[in-house]
Design a protein around this motif. Structure first.
Motif, PDB file in Angstrom:
ATOM      1  N   TRP A   1     -58.717 -99.100 -58.655  1.00  0.00           N
ATOM      2  CA  TRP A   1     -58.764-100.258 -57.770  1.00  0.00           C
ATOM      3  C   TRP A   1     -58.913 -99.795 -56.320  1.00  0.00           C
ATOM      4  O   TRP A   1     -58.483 -98.700 -55.958  1.00  0.00           O
ATOM      5  CB  TRP A   1     -57.501-101.101 -57.914  1.00  0.00           C
ATOM      6  N   VAL A   2     -59.492-100.652 -55.500  1.00  0.00           N
ATOM      7  CA  VAL A   2     -59.589-100.409 -54.060  1.00  0.00           C
ATOM      8  C   VAL A   2     -58.470-101.183 -53.391  1.00  0.00           C
ATOM      9  O   VAL A   2     -58.293-102.385 -53.641  1.00  0.00           O
ATOM     10  CB  VAL A   2     -60.955-100.869 -53.509  1.00  0.00           C
ATOM     11  N   THR A   3     -57.689-100.527 -52.541  1.00  0.00           N
ATOM     12  CA  THR A   3     -56.532-101.174 -51.917  1.00  0.00           C
ATOM     13  C   THR A   3     -56.730-101.348 -50.416  1.00  0.00           C
ATOM     14  O   THR A   3     -57.529-100.659 -49.788  1.00  0.00           O
ATOM     15  CB  THR A   3     -55.248-100.370 -52.170  1.00  0.00           C
ATOM     16  N   GLU A   4     -55.976-102.301 -49.874  1.00  0.00           N
ATOM     17  CA  GLU A   4     -56.005-102.589 -48.438  1.00  0.00           C
ATOM     18  C   GLU A   4     -57.434-102.817 -47.946  1.00  0.00           C
ATOM     19  O   GLU A   4     -57.864-102.278 -46.924  1.00  0.00           O
ATOM     20  CB  GLU A   4     -55.350-101.452 -47.651  1.00  0.00           C
TER      21      GLU A   4
ATOM     22  N   ARG B   1     -60.676-105.159 -57.595  1.00  0.00           N
ATOM     23  CA  ARG B   1     -61.439-104.381 -58.576  1.00  0.00           C
ATOM     24  C   ARG B   1     -62.903-104.713 -58.392  1.00  0.00           C
ATOM     25  O   ARG B   1     -63.275-105.895 -58.316  1.00  0.00           O
ATOM     26  CB  ARG B   1     -60.993-104.685 -60.002  1.00  0.00           C
ATOM     27  N   ILE B   2     -63.727-103.684 -58.296  1.00  0.00           N
ATOM     28  CA  ILE B   2     -65.147-103.854 -58.009  1.00  0.00           C
ATOM     29  C   ILE B   2     -65.976-103.414 -59.210  1.00  0.00           C
ATOM     30  O   ILE B   2     -65.744-102.342 -59.775  1.00  0.00           O
ATOM     31  CB  ILE B   2     -65.546-103.044 -56.752  1.00  0.00           C
ATOM     32  N   GLU B   3     -66.921-104.272 -59.594  1.00  0.00           N
ATOM     33  CA  GLU B   3     -67.860-103.947 -60.665  1.00  0.00           C
ATOM     34  C   GLU B   3     -69.272-104.167 -60.157  1.00  0.00           C
ATOM     35  O   GLU B   3     -69.583-105.241 -59.626  1.00  0.00           O
ATOM     36  CB  GLU B   3     -67.617-104.832 -61.899  1.00  0.00           C
ATOM     37  N   ASP B   4     -70.119-103.169 -60.297  1.00  0.00           N
ATOM     38  CA  ASP B   4     -71.517-103.267 -59.882  1.00  0.00           C
ATOM     39  C   ASP B   4     -71.644-103.732 -58.430  1.00  0.00           C
ATOM     40  O   ASP B   4     -72.504-104.568 -58.100  1.00  0.00           O
ATOM     41  CB  ASP B   4     -72.280-104.219 -60.807  1.00  0.00           C
TER      42      ASP B   4
ATOM     43  N   GLU C   1     -61.970-109.061 -59.108  1.00  0.00           N
ATOM     44  CA  GLU C   1     -60.559-109.416 -59.211  1.00  0.00           C
ATOM     45  C   GLU C   1     -59.841-109.046 -57.917  1.00  0.00           C
ATOM     46  O   GLU C   1     -60.150-108.025 -57.294  1.00  0.00           O
ATOM     47  CB  GLU C   1     -59.891-108.683 -60.381  1.00  0.00           C
ATOM     48  N   VAL C   2     -58.879-109.888 -57.557  1.00  0.00           N
ATOM     49  CA  VAL C   2     -58.079-109.654 -56.348  1.00  0.00           C
ATOM     50  C   VAL C   2     -56.608-109.753 -56.715  1.00  0.00           C
ATOM     51  O   VAL C   2     -56.198-110.656 -57.460  1.00  0.00           O
ATOM     52  CB  VAL C   2     -58.393-110.692 -55.240  1.00  0.00           C
ATOM     53  N   VAL C   3     -55.812-108.825 -56.198  1.00  0.00           N
ATOM     54  CA  VAL C   3     -54.365-108.825 -56.428  1.00  0.00           C
ATOM     55  C   VAL C   3     -53.639-108.982 -55.108  1.00  0.00           C
ATOM     56  O   VAL C   3     -53.979-108.323 -54.118  1.00  0.00           O
ATOM     57  CB  VAL C   3     -53.914-107.508 -57.096  1.00  0.00           C
TER      58      VAL C   3
END
Length: 209
Positions: free
Chosen positions: A78-81, A105-108, A113-115
């Motif tokens: 996941w990518v944060t901040e 979460r990044i796809e293509d 998705e965002v948390v």
């Protein structure tokens, strides 16, 4: 005994606050959290930013929880901040809407998705302003799924949040025109500016903040 470690934490918080003051006092900058709280609070922050500096255990605990969960999510890809900047115009004035999603979460090349991570004393259901904050992030990023993760002293619970139909431009206009004071009935209880506010309400419904 000299509070050695506590002093290190305090000085780190001071530096972080000082780094953010110049941006936080720019009248053309609006934060996503401004859209989910009292509009008068933003004006106080612009005029008296030092009153918003707080060094309290619950806030520090919340930051540590964020750091820990974000680190775990990073290990899973996941990518944060993630910083978000969008521009809008209200009454002929250009504003910069800024936010920071806890994790995505990044796809293509697309955010799917965002948390949003929150701490609380207790929780029975998603709080309205937290869900609204997540929905704004989802709309700004074009995400279709979002999750609110609450950490309390006795449980960790996750709620799925739908994108909804959030009118960001309306919320922004209410904020910069200062017509939502307070936005929620319980806000004054937790506001650092309540002793100075002409709109402060004496009796508030208890709620988690």
């Amino acid at each position: 005994m000299e509070p050695r470690i506590l002093r290190i934490v305090y000085e780190a918080k001071q530096r972080d606050f000082a780094d953010r003051v110049s941006e936080a006092t720019r009248p053309d900058v609006v934060y996503v959290t401004d859209l989910t709280s009292c509009s008068q609070k933003r004006l106080f922050r612009l005029a008296m930013p030092l009153l918003s500096f707080r060094f309290e255990p619950p806030m520090l605990l919340g930051e540590l929880v964020h750091l820990g969960l974000e680190r775990l999510l990073e290990q899973e890809g996941w990518v944060t901040e993630l910083e978000i900047v969008k521009h809008y115009e209200v009454d002929g004035v250009r504003y910069e809407l800024r936010g920071r999603a806890d994790a995505v979460r990044i796809e293509d090349g697309r955010v799917v998705e965002v948390v949003e991570i929150k701490t609380a004393r207790s929780i029975d259901k998603p709080l309205e302003h937290h869900a609204l904050q997540l929905q704004i992030y989802m709309q700004l990023l074009g995400a279709e799924r979002g999750y609110l993760v609450y950490v309390t002293p006795d449980k960790i619970v996750e709620y799925s949040v739908d994108p909804g139909d959030v009118d960001i431009e309306r919320l922004l206009a209410e904020t910069v025109r200062n017509t939502a004071h307070p936005r929620f009935e319980w806000e004054c209880r937790y506001c650092p500016y309540r002793r100075y506010c002409p709109y402060a309400r004496a009796s508030q419904h208890q709620a988690e903040h």
